[in-house]
Design a protein around this motif. Structure first.
Motif, PDB file in Angstrom:
ATOM      1  N   PHE A  94       0.850  -1.182   0.000  1.00 49.06           N
ATOM      2  CA  PHE A  94       0.000   0.000   0.000  1.00 49.06           C
ATOM      3  C   PHE A  94       0.891   1.238   0.000  1.00 49.06           C
ATOM      4  O   PHE A  94       1.804   1.349   0.828  1.00 49.06           O
ATOM      5  CB  PHE A  94      -0.930  -0.016   1.205  1.00 49.06           C
ATOM      6  CG  PHE A  94      -1.812  -1.233   1.229  1.00 49.06           C
ATOM      7  CD1 PHE A  94      -3.077  -1.197   0.650  1.00 49.06           C
ATOM      8  CD2 PHE A  94      -1.362  -2.421   1.785  1.00 49.06           C
ATOM      9  CE1 PHE A  94      -3.883  -2.326   0.641  1.00 49.06           C
ATOM     10  CE2 PHE A  94      -2.158  -3.554   1.784  1.00 49.06           C
ATOM     11  CZ  PHE A  94      -3.424  -3.508   1.210  1.00 49.06           C
ATOM     12  N   LEU A  95       0.645   2.134  -0.939  1.00 52.59           N
ATOM     13  CA  LEU A  95       1.555   3.245  -1.187  1.00 52.59           C
ATOM     14  C   LEU A  95       0.899   4.596  -0.913  1.00 52.59           C
ATOM     15  O   LEU A  95      -0.290   4.789  -1.158  1.00 52.59           O
ATOM     16  CB  LEU A  95       2.023   3.246  -2.647  1.00 52.59           C
ATOM     17  CG  LEU A  95       2.541   1.947  -3.255  1.00 52.59           C
ATOM     18  CD1 LEU A  95       2.984   2.202  -4.699  1.00 52.59           C
ATOM     19  CD2 LEU A  95       3.666   1.368  -2.431  1.00 52.59           C
ATOM     20  N   ARG A  96       1.719   5.523  -0.410  1.00 53.34           N
ATOM     21  CA  ARG A  96       1.420   6.955  -0.429  1.00 53.34           C
ATOM     22  C   ARG A  96       2.641   7.617  -1.066  1.00 53.34           C
ATOM     23  O   ARG A  96       3.776   7.193  -0.820  1.00 53.34           O
ATOM     24  CB  ARG A  96       1.222   7.519   0.977  1.00 53.34           C
ATOM     25  CG  ARG A  96       0.141   6.845   1.808  1.00 53.34           C
ATOM     26  CD  ARG A  96       0.084   7.497   3.187  1.00 53.34           C
ATOM     27  NE  ARG A  96      -0.632   6.704   4.166  1.00 53.34           N
ATOM     28  CZ  ARG A  96      -1.903   6.893   4.536  1.00 53.34           C
ATOM     29  NH1 ARG A  96      -2.581   7.881   3.954  1.00 53.34           N
ATOM     30  NH2 ARG A  96      -2.468   6.138   5.442  1.00 53.34           N
ATOM     31  N   TRP A  97       2.436   8.646  -1.852  1.00 53.38           N
ATOM     32  CA  TRP A  97       3.578   9.273  -2.509  1.00 53.38           C
ATOM     33  C   TRP A  97       3.378  10.783  -2.607  1.00 53.38           C
ATOM     34  O   TRP A  97       2.259  11.291  -2.618  1.00 53.38           O
ATOM     35  CB  TRP A  97       3.800   8.683  -3.903  1.00 53.38           C
ATOM     36  CG  TRP A  97       2.613   8.812  -4.806  1.00 53.38           C
ATOM     37  CD1 TRP A  97       2.267   9.883  -5.577  1.00 53.38           C
ATOM     38  CD2 TRP A  97       1.590   7.830  -4.998  1.00 53.38           C
ATOM     39  NE1 TRP A  97       1.103   9.634  -6.252  1.00 53.38           N
ATOM     40  CE2 TRP A  97       0.662   8.382  -5.919  1.00 53.38           C
ATOM     41  CE3 TRP A  97       1.375   6.541  -4.504  1.00 53.38           C
ATOM     42  CZ2 TRP A  97      -0.467   7.679  -6.339  1.00 53.38           C
ATOM     43  CZ3 TRP A  97       0.253   5.855  -4.913  1.00 53.38           C
ATOM     44  CH2 TRP A  97      -0.644   6.418  -5.823  1.00 53.38           C
ATOM     45  N   VAL A  98       4.525  11.470  -2.673  1.00 52.08           N
ATOM     46  CA  VAL A  98       4.557  12.919  -2.849  1.00 52.08           C
ATOM     47  C   VAL A  98       5.722  13.231  -3.783  1.00 52.08           C
ATOM     48  O   VAL A  98       6.809  12.654  -3.650  1.00 52.08           O
ATOM     49  CB  VAL A  98       4.768  13.655  -1.506  1.00 52.08           C
ATOM     50  CG1 VAL A  98       4.924  15.159  -1.730  1.00 52.08           C
ATOM     51  CG2 VAL A  98       3.624  13.386  -0.545  1.00 52.08           C
ATOM     52  N   GLY A  99       5.503  14.104  -4.747  1.00 52.57           N
ATOM     53  CA  GLY A  99       6.587  14.547  -5.606  1.00 52.57           C
ATOM     54  C   GLY A  99       6.777  13.746  -6.869  1.00 52.57           C
ATOM     55  O   GLY A  99       7.792  13.915  -7.563  1.00 52.57           O
ATOM     56  N   CYS A 100       5.833  12.866  -7.186  1.00 54.89           N
ATOM     57  CA  CYS A 100       5.910  12.113  -8.431  1.00 54.89           C
ATOM     58  C   CYS A 100       4.508  11.706  -8.846  1.00 54.89           C
ATOM     59  O   CYS A 100       3.562  11.793  -8.060  1.00 54.89           O
ATOM     60  CB  CYS A 100       6.814  10.881  -8.298  1.00 54.89           C
ATOM     61  SG  CYS A 100       6.267   9.682  -7.060  1.00 54.89           S
ATOM     62  N   GLU A 101       4.383  11.244 -10.074  1.00 47.92           N
ATOM     63  CA  GLU A 101       3.101  10.775 -10.577  1.00 47.92           C
ATOM     64  C   GLU A 101       2.808   9.380 -10.032  1.00 47.92           C
ATOM     65  O   GLU A 101       3.730   8.633  -9.683  1.00 47.92           O
ATOM     66  CB  GLU A 101       3.117  10.740 -12.113  1.00 47.92           C
ATOM     67  CG  GLU A 101       3.242  12.105 -12.756  1.00 47.92           C
ATOM     68  CD  GLU A 101       2.056  12.996 -12.434  1.00 47.92           C
ATOM     69  OE1 GLU A 101       0.910  12.478 -12.403  1.00 47.92           O
ATOM     70  OE2 GLU A 101       2.266  14.203 -12.197  1.00 47.92           O
ATOM     71  N   PRO A 102       1.527   9.004  -9.968  1.00 46.42           N
ATOM     72  CA  PRO A 102       1.193   7.655  -9.481  1.00 46.42           C
ATOM     73  C   PRO A 102       1.925   6.550 -10.233  1.00 46.42           C
ATOM     74  O   PRO A 102       2.403   5.584  -9.616  1.00 46.42           O
ATOM     75  CB  PRO A 102      -0.321   7.577  -9.690  1.00 46.42           C
ATOM     76  CG  PRO A 102      -0.784   8.995  -9.648  1.00 46.42           C
ATOM     77  CD  PRO A 102       0.327   9.802 -10.248  1.00 46.42           C
ATOM     78  N   SER A 103       2.037   6.684 -11.551  1.00 45.55           N
ATOM     79  CA  SER A 103       2.690   5.638 -12.338  1.00 45.55           C
ATOM     80  C   SER A 103       4.170   5.520 -11.982  1.00 45.55           C
ATOM     81  O   SER A 103       4.721   4.409 -11.928  1.00 45.55           O
ATOM     82  CB  SER A 103       2.545   5.935 -13.836  1.00 45.55           C
ATOM     83  OG  SER A 103       3.110   7.200 -14.154  1.00 45.55           O
ATOM     84  N   GLU A 104       4.824   6.647 -11.689  1.00 44.19           N
ATOM     85  CA  GLU A 104       6.241   6.603 -11.312  1.00 44.19           C
ATOM     86  C   GLU A 104       6.416   5.946  -9.952  1.00 44.19           C
ATOM     87  O   GLU A 104       7.330   5.132  -9.758  1.00 44.19           O
ATOM     88  CB  GLU A 104       6.832   8.009 -11.290  1.00 44.19           C
ATOM     89  CG  GLU A 104       8.328   8.032 -11.001  1.00 44.19           C
ATOM     90  CD  GLU A 104       8.923   9.417 -11.058  1.00 44.19           C
ATOM     91  OE1 GLU A 104      10.163   9.522 -10.992  1.00 44.19           O
ATOM     92  OE2 GLU A 104       8.153  10.398 -11.154  1.00 44.19           O
ATOM     93  N   ALA A 105       5.547   6.275  -8.996  1.00 42.49           N
ATOM     94  CA  ALA A 105       5.635   5.655  -7.670  1.00 42.49           C
ATOM     95  C   ALA A 105       5.498   4.139  -7.783  1.00 42.49           C
ATOM     96  O   ALA A 105       6.255   3.381  -7.153  1.00 42.49           O
ATOM     97  CB  ALA A 105       4.555   6.225  -6.759  1.00 42.49           C
ATOM     98  N   ARG A 106       4.538   3.694  -8.567  1.00 41.79           N
ATOM     99  CA  ARG A 106       4.338   2.250  -8.720  1.00 41.79           C
ATOM    100  C   ARG A 106       5.530   1.600  -9.423  1.00 41.79           C
ATOM    101  O   ARG A 106       5.976   0.514  -9.034  1.00 41.79           O
ATOM    102  CB  ARG A 106       3.051   1.995  -9.494  1.00 41.79           C
ATOM    103  CG  ARG A 106       1.794   2.486  -8.764  1.00 41.79           C
ATOM    104  CD  ARG A 106       0.540   2.127  -9.520  1.00 41.79           C
ATOM    105  NE  ARG A 106      -0.641   2.687  -8.886  1.00 41.79           N
ATOM    106  CZ  ARG A 106      -1.342   3.702  -9.369  1.00 41.79           C
ATOM    107  NH1 ARG A 106      -1.014   4.245 -10.530  1.00 41.79           N
ATOM    108  NH2 ARG A 106      -2.402   4.162  -8.714  1.00 41.79           N
ATOM    109  N   ASP A 107       6.057   2.259 -10.467  1.00 40.00           N
ATOM    110  CA  ASP A 107       7.199   1.711 -11.196  1.00 40.00           C
ATOM    111  C   ASP A 107       8.429   1.601 -10.302  1.00 40.00           C
ATOM    112  O   ASP A 107       9.198   0.627 -10.389  1.00 40.00           O
ATOM    113  CB  ASP A 107       7.523   2.587 -12.409  1.00 40.00           C
ATOM    114  CG  ASP A 107       6.500   2.451 -13.524  1.00 40.00           C
ATOM    115  OD1 ASP A 107       5.668   1.522 -13.468  1.00 40.00           O
ATOM    116  OD2 ASP A 107       6.518   3.301 -14.439  1.00 40.00           O
ATOM    117  N   VAL A 108       8.643   2.588  -9.433  1.00 42.60           N
ATOM    118  CA  VAL A 108       9.793   2.568  -8.537  1.00 42.60           C
ATOM    119  C   VAL A 108       9.694   1.386  -7.584  1.00 42.60           C
ATOM    120  O   VAL A 108      10.663   0.633  -7.396  1.00 42.60           O
ATOM    121  CB  VAL A 108       9.888   3.888  -7.740  1.00 42.60           C
ATOM    122  CG1 VAL A 108      10.892   3.768  -6.593  1.00 42.60           C
ATOM    123  CG2 VAL A 108      10.271   5.034  -8.655  1.00 42.60           C
TER     124      VAL A 108
END
Length: 213
Positions: free
Chosen positions: A148-162
């Motif tokens: 389960f992810l939360r992210w700041v400073g990038c697009e959703p697709s980039e967070a998932r790819d990382v």
């Protein structure tokens, strides 16, 4: 993603007794890991169990490592050290890197309800203010598991790819797996020093804890 891309994973560890004692210390570890699973750096910090200083501790880890080649910052949860809530927006601004917080199990109890049960007065207000600034969680299936992810400073697709790129097997990104092992080892060392402090005439006493919420 290229094999040389680096991420800093941050995880923590503290003993269950620290929660009961109040004001104990949690051991934080930061692990720099490349996408090809090469470990490229380690650093340690502490924060207060039940406090609100974890964000500053993570920034100190970042500063001490002094690694401008690190592209992403991965966090093991948003509420380490017994609800020492992280400010993801502040971390993004102060590190100038995308922030991705990863948790590994669906919450049995919503975080807001857990905070209300554990705190009251101004202590609760400060945590709820920080909680309200958190981005929503998003489920990501990975390697027959889910995180389960939360992210700041990038697009959703980039967070998932990382997260996918740094998780070649299992369900835990490699920077967070290494950081968790390092935090547990660091906590064990601190506990040994504390227990032997009188005999060795040391000033140990900071103790660390378990995986973040």
């Amino acid at each position: 993603m290229k094999s040389g891309v680096r991420a800093l994973g941050v995880a923590e560890s503290y003993p269950g007794t620290a929660r009961a004692e109040g004001g104990g210390r949690s051991t934080l570890a930061g692990a720099v890991v490349r996408a090809d699973r090469v470990v490229d750096g380690l650093a340690f910090e502490t924060c207060t169990v039940g406090g609100l200083d974890a964000t500053d501790a993570v920034v100190r880890l970042w500063t001490d490592l002094d690694r401008p080649d690190v592209r992403y910052l991965l966090l093991a949860g948003v509420a380490p050290a017994w609800y020492n809530l992280l400010d993801l927006e502040s971390l993004h601004e102060r590190t100038d890197r995308p922030i991705v917080a990863v948790t590994f199990e669906p919450s049995d109890e919503p975080l807001e309800e857990a905070l209300t049960r554990a705190f009251s007065g101004r202590a609760l207000e400060r945590r709820l203010e920080r909680f309200d600034r958190l981005p929503p969680r998003s489920r990501l299936p990975i390697n027959d598991e889910a995180v389960f992810l939360r992210w700041v400073g990038c697009e959703p697709s980039e967070a998932r790819d990382v997260v996918r790129a740094f998780t070649p097997e299992g369900g835990r990104p490699e920077p967070l797996r290494i950081a968790r092992m390092a935090a547990r080892a660091g906590r064990a060392l601190r506990e040994d020093e504390f227990e032997g402090g009188d005999e060795a005439e040391t000033a140990g006493g900071d103790r660390g804890g378990d995986e973040p919420v």
